[in-house]
Structure formats: structure tokens, C-alpha cells
Design a protein around this motif. Sequence first.
Motif, PDB file in Angstrom:
ATOM      1  N   UNK B  48      10.382  33.282 -32.294  1.00  0.00           N
ATOM      2  CA  UNK B  48       9.774  34.777 -32.884  1.00  0.00           C
ATOM      3  C   UNK B  48       8.421  34.677 -32.275  1.00  0.00           C
ATOM      4  N   UNK B  51       8.510  35.939 -28.693  1.00  0.00           N
ATOM      5  CA  UNK B  51       9.198  37.318 -28.537  1.00  0.00           C
ATOM      6  C   UNK B  51       8.094  38.203 -28.933  1.00  0.00           C
ATOM      7  N   UNK B  53       7.346  38.662 -32.216  1.00  0.00           N
ATOM      8  CA  UNK B  53       7.792  39.212 -33.674  1.00  0.00           C
ATOM      9  C   UNK B  53       7.002  38.394 -34.664  1.00  0.00           C
ATOM     10  N   UNK B  55       2.829  36.808 -35.076  1.00  0.00           N
ATOM     11  CA  UNK B  55       1.422  36.589 -34.581  1.00  0.00           C
ATOM     12  C   UNK B  55       1.038  35.299 -34.412  1.00  0.00           C
ATOM     13  N   UNK B  73      -5.912  38.915 -27.325  1.00  0.00           N
ATOM     14  CA  UNK B  73      -5.050  40.174 -27.154  1.00  0.00           C
ATOM     15  C   UNK B  73      -3.853  39.759 -27.731  1.00  0.00           C
ATOM     16  N   UNK B  74      -3.116  40.749 -27.936  1.00  0.00           N
ATOM     17  CA  UNK B  74      -1.792  40.510 -28.664  1.00  0.00           C
ATOM     18  C   UNK B  74      -0.630  41.335 -28.232  1.00  0.00           C
ATOM     19  N   UNK B  76       2.451  43.642 -27.800  1.00  0.00           N
ATOM     20  CA  UNK B  76       3.601  43.721 -29.060  1.00  0.00           C
ATOM     21  C   UNK B  76       5.056  43.659 -28.274  1.00  0.00           C
ATOM     22  N   UNK B  77       6.039  43.247 -28.947  1.00  0.00           N
ATOM     23  CA  UNK B  77       7.376  42.847 -28.623  1.00  0.00           C
ATOM     24  C   UNK B  77       7.978  43.557 -27.331  1.00  0.00           C
ATOM     25  N   UNK B  78       7.664  44.960 -27.458  1.00  0.00           N
ATOM     26  CA  UNK B  78       8.468  45.854 -26.694  1.00  0.00           C
ATOM     27  C   UNK B  78       7.912  45.835 -25.168  1.00  0.00           C
ATOM     28  N   UNK B  82      10.649  40.472 -22.537  1.00  0.00           N
ATOM     29  CA  UNK B  82      11.489  39.118 -23.277  1.00  0.00           C
ATOM     30  C   UNK B  82      12.751  39.736 -23.678  1.00  0.00           C
ATOM     31  N   UNK B  83      13.819  39.084 -23.423  1.00  0.00           N
ATOM     32  CA  UNK B  83      14.955  39.715 -24.053  1.00  0.00           C
ATOM     33  C   UNK B  83      15.520  38.347 -25.056  1.00  0.00           C
ATOM     34  N   UNK B  84      16.004  38.961 -26.222  1.00  0.00           N
ATOM     35  CA  UNK B  84      16.650  37.986 -27.193  1.00  0.00           C
ATOM     36  C   UNK B  84      17.925  38.382 -27.866  1.00  0.00           C
TER      37      UNK B  84
END
Lengths: 545, 235
Positions: B48, B51, B53, B55, B73-74, B76-78, B82-84
Motif C-alpha cells: 500500500x 501504491x 494508498x 503515506x 513530495x507525495x 497520488x496513486x493515480x 503502478x498496477x495492483x
Amino acid sequence: MNWHAVKRQLNGWAILSFLAILLIVLPGIVVLVELFAPVNDNWQHIQEYLLPRYVRNTLFIMVATGVLTTVIGTSLAWFVTVYDFPFRRFFKWALILPLAIPPYIGAYTYHGILNYTGVIQTTLRNQFGITVDQSYFNIMSIQGTVFIFTLFLYPYIYTITRAFLHNQSSSMIENARILGRGSWDIFFTVVIPISRVAIIGGVSLVLMEVLNDYGVVKYFGIQTFSTAIFSTWFGMKDTSSALKLAGTLMILVIAILTMERLVRGRKQFSYASTKVKPLKPRPLQGWHRYAVFAYVSLVFAIAFVIPFTQLTAWTFLTFDTVFTEEFWQLVWNTVRVAFTATVIILLFALIIANYTRLFPSNMTRVISKVTTLGYSIPGAAIAIAVITLFLWLDDKVLDLARALDLSQTFVFRTTLIMLIFAYVIRFLAIGYNSIESGFEKVGKSFTEASRMLGWNTVQTFFRVDIPMIKGAIMSAFILVFIDIMKELPLTLFLQPFNFSTLATQAFKYVSDEKIHEAALASIVIVLMSGLLIFVSHKVLDKEAD
Amino acid sequence: MFVQINDLHFSYKGAHEETIKGFSISITKGEIVSLLGDSGSGKSTILRLIAGLEMPNQGVVVVNDCVCCDDCQFMPPEDRGVGMVFQDYALFPHMTVEKNIRFGLHKLNRKERNARVEEMLALVNLTEFRHRYPYELSGGQQQRVALARALAPKPALLILDEPFSNLDTSLQHRIRDDLRRLLKQTGTTTIFVTHDEEDAEALADRIVYLGEGKIKKQIMTENNKTFNPQIPCFV
Ligand SMILES: Nc1ncnc2c1ncn2[C@@H]1O[C@H](COP(=O)(O)OP(=O)(O)O)[C@@H](O)[C@H]1O
Ligand SMILES: [Mg+2]
């Protein structure tokens, strides 16, 4: 929290949610601030001579209604869940129907049935030559008020407790049965303790409704907080004291809610196991079967069939005089304003629920609590707070217009905005609760899957979240719409000039002693609510499968 | 390195102790790495974090030269590419197999999208089931849809959380061979989580043993020798 944690919290969802919350707490702040403002002579008079009576009456009605609705609501829930008796499946949902009759409509209907010219006394006089002692038939008393509230509010406890028993208790009850415990025994040693949380939840809803009521106590002439707020406000023209009464009432509500928390303890409505095994009802033998059937039928008759029949009869009696062009206008007004407010409420509820779900933190927990607070603030308090707020706003707008030399200004208090704003404050909790539980049921993994496939939170909201909780949105819509349609005190005091709804028109007829003329508007409310209740139960039942 | 994770730290809200305490790993392109550990050792949590999801409190995640997350920086998942594949698959119940696979292809144009959907359906052998809804499929088929959906946008990195936990044993053996072939065929860099040593050995090039939020040891599997011998092996 580190820096990008803060940044992550400050997104569009958060900002919109904060704005919505701000609007909702504004009137509450107005009321609470006034509580600490300097007092005038009138307030001292009220506090010394009148307040004790308001408190006594209000508390008596609350306690008596609380006890009676608990007894009736839980016993019905128990019978319908555990036993099989004639027409059980019909009663299962029919026992909710009294909720379609707003208490003020029930109040005047029962008064009409029982008074000197009503159907019972007329029949006794004409058929049997009996003239009864009027005091036995006078429902316009504090006991009568409790009677009316009990009949039309018990479904809150019935539905919550029944759902709980149905889903939750099967294994415990079955175990107790296997251990050879008798039914009474099981009811008191197993059912009441385990469904305590559900029952308390239902009772607090009933009490909120009692505190919110204006129609019944006004019509019966009982002095409670609601009537006192309005008579101080309009009769004595003393807004400051009226606001203080509203503040006192809010403190009472907060006390009840705190008590609920304490009594409930750390238990929540949580479902211990995800696999719910519905309880199988057990057939009853011999006279028990008929006793249960008789009890259930009696409640249903008094709380629904009798008032409904009477309203129908009056409707036929007055149909030609009441059913005019203007009546369509009333229906249209009711639907239009309820629809608009419901849509706004659902938008707010969806945004706030999605925010609190996606970014769980202490902050969002507070927001979620505040969102549901509005429902516990009685209509009288909301009404006066909202008016005070809008008077101030109109003043500011006027000042601004003068400063800018504009010839025309916008006046909020003559528009529907004020009324819709009040509806949103009061009923947001209803919409929010069902949408929140809808989100809880589907969980977060679909949202996460969508984000892993490259969609952001807004796109995911429209493409995944909303379609996934369609059922919850639908039932939220129905619940809120019904409540707004039935609402009386807010509509009565905040509707613009020359605007009425079915509810306020019915109440106006009743206030003018035209009980029979009020029937048509009332029965339309009852039929629409009844229909929507039926649909929502179909939706909920389907969701449960 | 294609995937570089450095000194990752993380704790759940309200927890006294960090769940992840300094996790680091480097992965080359096309490698299949298995995270092996007892239940509760933090395997899902690491996925996670990769991905996006969750932090991290601290640490760096770089995937395909793109800094997904560091001290300032962070992403976002989109945006991470990365595929999950989720443990419970999380197939959208209101969409058919085809729509599920199409869901992540919005960056392609219409023609490319259709072609890609056909390709993925063929790859996982579900072309004839394209119009079914997820609840009309068996567990193994659902898993293949989840895989196809995750692979369709050609993710730089694929992560799978206990991909076999919902399948019965006989199916499990067949599918893990298929899965390895498929991942190698598409050259997908993969991290997958399991608590089953046998799964890890059959599927992965390298096994990473996880305990108490850190790497305990790593070994190369037999598979690896035939595939990519130049990866150094640190024990
Ligand atoms: N959402 C959460 N909130 C708090 N603690 C969590 C949460 N999810 C997992 N944990 C805890 O973190 C630890 C690691 O969990 P997880 O990563 O799911 O382990 P694994 O996948 O290896 O079984 C466990 O002790 C678990 O209880
Ligand atoms: Mg896990």
C-alpha cells in the motif's frame, strides 16, 4: 503531522466540507452566543414564572412518551421477529405506517373523532341516547399529547429494534432456546440487554421528535419549549428571550445526547459477524397466537387504520370545497421545495461522507459528528436562529447596496432560500447517516482500485463511488423527502409570504377550527409518505439480499 | 535500478509502534520479487505504501526514474503508474469483464483502447466471458480479470497482494505457472505478497523474507538462474 500530510488534508473535498459545516453550525452559534448576552426584564420574568412550567411539561411528555414508545416498539419488534402469527408478513412492514401520519395530523384527527360532534359521541347519543362526561373524552391535555406522540412515534423504536433483532440476535436467541429458557425469560435476560443500544438509539430519535414538535402542543394548548419560543417571539416580540429559550432547549438536547452516550457505553451498533443469519420465526400455539395477533392488530388499528379512515371520510365530505386550482399549487409547492432541499442535502452529505471516508483523522471525526448535530436541534430553535441570521444578512446587503449606490437590493428573508437553508440544517443528518452507512458497506477497495487505474478522487467519485452506493442514495433521498414533506414548525415560520405547503395549509385550516377541510391536504401527505416508506423498505430489503 | 525503495518507515494512526521500520529494496526491470512473511508482518502495508494508498512517515520510493515519494513530495496513486491486484480483486460489480478491463485505459485513444482490451481478454483467455458480470465468474476467472485489468494500462510496476489466497489448491498450482509465464511474456516488473513458501518459489525470481517490518533475508530462486543471472545475491 509532516508537511505533505497537511497538504494532503487540504484538498477540494476538505474545503467543500468545511464550508458546508460552517453553514450548519452558524445558527447554533447564533443561539449559543445569545445565551450569554445580557438579560432583559422579560427574560427574568420568564425565567422565574414560566420556565419551570415549560421544563416540567416538556420533561413529563418526554419521559412518558419515551417509556410508552419503548414498551410498544420493542414488544412489537419482538413478536414480529420471533413468532409466527396470522398476517405476520403484512404487519412486519405495516407497523411502520403510522410514521406516515405526522403527529399534528394525528392530533387533530383524534380530537375530531373524540369531541362532542365527533363520530363516537354522535353515535352514542343518536343510537343509544348516551351523553358522556366530556372530561373522559378530552384529548387536549398533557396525557392526550403523550398518547398522540406514542402512537405516531413508536415506529422509530420498532424499526431499529426489529432490524437489530433480525440481523443480530439469532444465534443468541437460538442458544437460549436450546438451553430451555422460556420466552419471557429470553426476552428480559437476552433480548433487552443485547438490543439495548438499538433501543436507546430509537428512543433518542423519539425524544428529538418530541422536542421538535410544535403542531401537537400548539393545537392542544400545552406549554412547552416549542410553543414558548414562538409565543415569546411573536406574542411578546422579544427575540432575545426567545433565543435564550432556544439556547436552553439546545442545552437540554445536548444533555440527552450525552446521557445516551453514557448509557450506551462503549458499545456501538457494530455487527459482530459479517454473516448475518436471520432468525426463523416460531409458530405460536393456542390462545397465545390470538393474543399476539390481537395486540398487534390493536396497535395498528389505533395508530393507523382509525385515523386514516377518519381522514378519508372527511376528505370525501369536503372534497368539492377544498379541491381547487390552489390545491394543485400547494402540492406543487410542497414537492418543489422538498425536492430542492433534498437534492442539496444529498450533495452535502455525499461530499462530507466521501471526505470523512477518504481522509480519516480526528478532524474528520469531528466533522462527521457536527454534521449529524442539526437533527437534534428542535425546529423552533433553528427557525429563530435562521431568521436572526438572515435579518442580519439582509441588513449587511442593504448597507452594501447603499455604499455602492444600487437602487435594488436582494432580500433573502422574502425568498425560499431561508426555508431551504433551515431544512438543510435540520435534515442533513438523515441523508448523511444513510450515505455514510452505504459507503461503509461497500468499503474502500473499489475506490482504491479505481485510483490504481489512474483516476483521481473526483473522477472515481462519479465513476465508481456513486454507482456503488446508488441504493443508499435512493433511500437517503426518500427518507429526507418524507421528513421535509411532513415538517411543520420550520415551514410555518420560515415560508415566504403567499407561499404555503400541504402541511402548513392543513395546520392553518385546523387553527381556524376547520378540521374537516384540513383532511385533503393531510391525506395527500399521508399517502405520499406511506408510498415512499413502502418503496424505501422494498429498496432496503433488496439491498439486504 | 528500476524500482528503488529506501528506508521506508510507517505507522498506522493510533499505533504505538511503527509497522514498517526501515524497509529498503532495489529491483531490476522485469524481475519478479516475492515478499514472504507471517500474517501481520506488514506485507500488505508495504504494497500500500508503494501504491500510494498510505503515506510513509519517512522514506523514498522511486519507480522507473519517477520519484513517487520522498521527504518533500507525495505523488497520488493515480499518477504513479503502478498496477495492483487486490487480495479480494475489487472488481467493479456494476461493470462487465470488458468494462472492468477498459476502465484504466482512458489515456489511450478509442482505437488503441479497443485493441488493448482484445489483447488483454485473449491474454487471460476470457474473450468469451467479456459480457459477464464479476459475480457470474468463478474465483479463478475473477482473478484473471483482476490481473488483466491491472496489466491493461501497462504499469511500470505490478503489485499483487496474496493473489492465490481465494483459490483452492489445485487451481492455485495451475494458475501460478500461468501467471509466471504471463508476467515474463509481458516483461512486467512485479512484487507479490504471499505467506506460502511454495508459491514464492514457483513464481518469483527472488524471495524477500519479511519480519518485524524489515527484511530478514533474501534468496534467489531456481527460476532466477534460468532468467537473469546478473542480479547480485545478498543474504
Ligand atoms: N488500517 C489499519 N489500521 C491499523 N493497523 C493496521 C491497519 N492495517 C493493518 N494494520 C496492522 O498492521 C500490521 C501489518 O498488517 P498487514 O500489512 O496487513 O500485514 P500482512 O499483510 O503481512 O498480514 C498488523 O499488525 C495489522 O494489525
Ligand atoms: Mg495482508
